[in-house]
Design an enzyme around this catalytic site. Structure first.
Site, mmCIF file in Angstrom:
data_model
loop_
_atom_site.group_PDB
_atom_site.id
_atom_site.type_symbol
_atom_site.label_atom_id
_atom_site.label_comp_id
_atom_site.label_asym_id
_atom_site.label_seq_id
_atom_site.Cartn_x
_atom_site.Cartn_y
_atom_site.Cartn_z
ATOM 1 N N HIS A 138 -13.979 59.151 60.659
ATOM 2 C CA HIS A 138 -13.331 58.070 60.812
ATOM 3 C C HIS A 138 -11.732 58.350 60.390
ATOM 4 C CE1 HIS A 138 -17.008 55.507 61.715
ATOM 5 N NE2 HIS A 138 -16.169 55.065 62.406
ATOM 6 N N LYS A 142 -9.486 53.677 57.368
ATOM 7 C CA LYS A 142 -10.882 53.158 57.078
ATOM 8 C C LYS A 142 -11.158 53.019 55.839
ATOM 9 C CE LYS A 142 -15.501 52.857 58.955
ATOM 10 N NZ LYS A 142 -15.566 51.288 59.311
#
Length: 248
Positions: A138, A142
């Site tokens: 990600h 995040k």
């Protein structure tokens, strides 16, 4: 449907676009950072609402759920990081006879991916030559690691593969045990989300991958979820929703 969006960051904007595209009306955007129409949630804001979609930080989520329940407004919650509070949330919903749909991932494609992973894990249940592992990637902004989606994948594997008994998400300074499932996480760049399940043996390797290109898939699933929730009462997971809309 008159809707309220709680959490008006990138995901909230994507949800708004999908809502408007499907003929719904957004009557208020609640965002603690001040990016919406209001900073705090209240029953007054929900007076005319027919549905709520929340993608926000988990702090104060039980308070929010109580407000939704008191106002008798069905809510879809895509917020992650509140797993341990779920029994308390279910009790609040039960007390008020309201409706709540929660999930770590509302992407329809990701939920198809979950089904494929579950079937793959079941298929190798009797083939001990194959090991299985999970990796996720990600963007650097995040805040949680591993992702809620990765943990859902891991739970699906444990439910279908008898020889895996526990999930390991930390760095291991030892050999992994045969009954442990390792979930690895990488953060960097602008990656919306990649989840990879590998079935590996000495002879070959099989990879099942879900790649999110943008947030639209998550937003569409959440909007379809609030449409599905209309007229219902109860505490539902995204699995209940997906089972109902997909052909058996």
């Amino acid at each position: 449907m008159k809707t309220v969006i709680v959490g008006y960051g990138s995901m909230g904007h994507e949800i708004e676009a999908v809502l408007l595209g499907r003929g719904h009306e957004v009557i208020c955007r609640v965002d603690p950072a001040g990016n919406g129409d209001a900073r705090e949630l209240s029953t007054e804001i929900l007076k005319e609402a027919e549905g709520v979609i929340e993608f926000a930080l988990p702090g104060g989520i039980l308070d929010n759920i109580r407000v939704y329940s008191e106002a008798s407004v069905p809510v879809v919650i895509g917020t992650t990081g509140w797993d341990k509070l779920r029994p308390q949330a279910a009790e609040i919903v039960r007390q008020y006879g309201s409706a709540l749909l929660w999930g770590n991932n509302f992407s329809l494609g990701a939920n198809l991916f979950f089904d494929l992973v579950s079937r793959a894990a079941a298929l190798i249940n009797g083939i001990e030559e194959y090991d299985i592992m999970v990796n996720e990637y990600h963007h650097k902004r995040k805040k949680d690691s591993p992702s809620g989606t990765a943990l859902t994948i891991a739970e699906k594997i444990l439910q279908n593969l008898d020889r895996k008994k526990s999930i390991q998400t930390e760095t291991l300074n030892r050999a992994i045990r045969d009954d442990e499932l390792h979930v690895g996480s990488v953060r960097g760049g602008a990656i919306p989300g990649i989840h990879q399940v590998t079935l590996d043996s000495e002879a070959d390797s099989i990879e099942i991958i879900h790649t999110a290109r943008n947030r639209k898939g998550f937003a569409l699933g959440a909007v379809r979820g609030v449409e599905w929730l209309s007229g219902k009462t109860g505490f539902f997971s995204v699995d209940d929703f997906i089972r109902d809309i997909l052909p058996s």
